[in-house]
Write an enzyme that holds these catalytic residues in place. Structure first.
Site, PDB file in Angstrom:
ATOM      1  N   SER A 101     -21.638  42.351  59.471  1.00 37.20           N
ATOM      2  CA  SER A 101     -20.395  43.116  59.597  1.00 37.20           C
ATOM      3  C   SER A 101     -20.351  43.763  60.963  1.00 37.20           C
ATOM      4  CB  SER A 101     -20.343  44.205  58.513  1.00 37.20           C
ATOM      5  OG  SER A 101     -19.301  45.133  58.751  1.00 37.20           O
TER       6      SER A 101
ATOM      7  N   TYR B 101     -23.221  51.621  53.274  1.00 39.57           N
ATOM      8  CA  TYR B 101     -22.804  50.250  53.582  1.00 39.57           C
ATOM      9  C   TYR B 101     -23.295  49.855  54.969  1.00 39.57           C
ATOM     10  CZ  TYR B 101     -19.711  46.257  54.491  1.00 39.57           C
ATOM     11  OH  TYR B 101     -19.214  45.007  54.819  1.00 39.57           O
TER      12      TYR B 101
END
Length: 255
Positions: A146, A159
Site C-alpha cells: 500500500s 493498518y
C-alpha cells in the site's frame, strides 16, 4: 522487445480476495494476459459470481474458498488444489482489511484482526504455495502492499503497521526463496476507488485533499494496477526480487 516476456499463457494464478475490488481487477487483467485464474474469498456466493463472470469472457476460472487467517485450512486447500487440478504458478496475496479509529482508542480485537489478515494471511498463503513452487524450481509471488507501506495518516496506524510489515516480509521471502527460482515482490497501490476505500471516496473533503496531494491529481482506477501486476507475474521480471513497486500517481515521490 518481444511482448512474449509478459505472456502468461499456460500459467495459473491464485489471487486472494479476488471476488471484488483490486483483487477482481487483477484477476481480469491477468486473465487477459493468458493466465488461468483461481478466484479466492470467504463468501461462496460472491466467489461463484466472480468466477462465473470470468468464465463468460472465455477465461478458465477456478474457485478456491478459504480464510487466509486459517493456517491449516489454507495449506489443506492449496495442497488439495495442487493435487487435483494442477500447479499454482503465480500467487497474488491481495486479501486485506481496514479499520479506522484514533490510535489511543483503537480496539485490541480490531488490531489483532488486522494483524492476522494483513500480515499472517500473507505468510500462511505464501508458505502454502511456496512449498510447491520450491519443489518445481519456479514461481511468482506478488504481495499487495500500500501507499501506507511508506506513509501514515491519522486513524489507521495499525493498518500502516501491517503494510510496512508486508513489505519487509516480501524481502524476507525473497531472501529465503530466490535461490529456489522464485521471484517475490510487492505491489503498492496508492489511493484507488474500491469498496475498502468507499468511505473516503464518498468524502468530498478527502477527495479534494487527495487530488491536491497526488501529483497525478486524482484517484487511481483499478485497471491501472494491471500492467505492474503482469510485469511482476511474468518472465519480464525474472531478476526482480524483494522489491516493492509503487503505483500511486506520484504520492510517495513528493511532500
Amino acid at each position: 522487445m518481444s511482448t512474449s516476456l509478459f505472456d502468461l499463457s499456460g500459467k495459473r494464478a491464485l489471487i486472494t480476495g479476488s471476488s471484488q475490488g483490486i483483487g477482481n481487477a487483477l484477476a481480469v487483467g491477468l486473465s487477459a494476459a493468458g493466465a488461468e485464474i483461481v478466484v479466492n474469498g470467504r463468501d461462496p456466493d460472491k466467489l461463484a459470481r466472480a468466477a462465473a463472470a470470468l468464465r463468460e469472457t472465455g477465461v478458465t476460472a477456478h474457485e478456491l474458498a478459504f480464510d487466509v487467517t486459517d493456517h491449516e485450512g489454507v495449506r489443506a486447500a492449496v495442497d488439495r488444489f495442487e493435487a487435483e487440478t494442477g500447479p499454482i504458478d503465480i500467487l497474488i496475496n491481495n486479501a486485506g482489511i481496514q479499520q479506522r479509529a484514533p490510535l489511543e482508542e483503537f480496539p485490541a480485537d480490531g488490531f489483532e484482526r488486522l494483524m492476522q489478515t494483513n500480515i499472517a494471511g500473507v505468510f500462511h498463503v505464501g508458505q502454502a504455495c511456496a512449498r510447491h513452487m520450491i519443489a518445481r524450481g519456479a514461481g511468482k509471488i506478488v504481495n499487495i502492499c500500500s501507499v501506507q507501506t511508506a506513509l501514515a495518516r491519522p486513524g489507521i496506524a495499525p493498518y500502516t503497521a501491517t503494510k510496512g510489515a508486508v513489505a519487509n516480509l516480501t524481502k524476507g521471502m525473497a531472501t529465503d526463496w530466490a535461490r529456489h527460482g522464485l521471484q517475490i515482490n510487492g505491489l503498492a497501490p496508492g489511493y484507488f476507488a474500491t469498496p475498502l476505500n468507499q468511505a473516503l471516496v464518498d468524502d468530498a473533503d478527502f477527495s479534494a485533499w487527495l487530488a491536491k496531494r497526488t501529483p497525478a491529481g486524482r484517484w487511481g482506477e483499478t485497471h491501472e494496477l494491471v500492467g505492474a501486476a503482469i510485469f511482476l507475474s511474468s518472465q519480464a521480471s525474472s531478476f526482480v526480487n524483494g522489491t516493492t513497486l509503487f503505483v500511486d500517481g506520484g504520492m510517495t515521490a513528493c511532500v
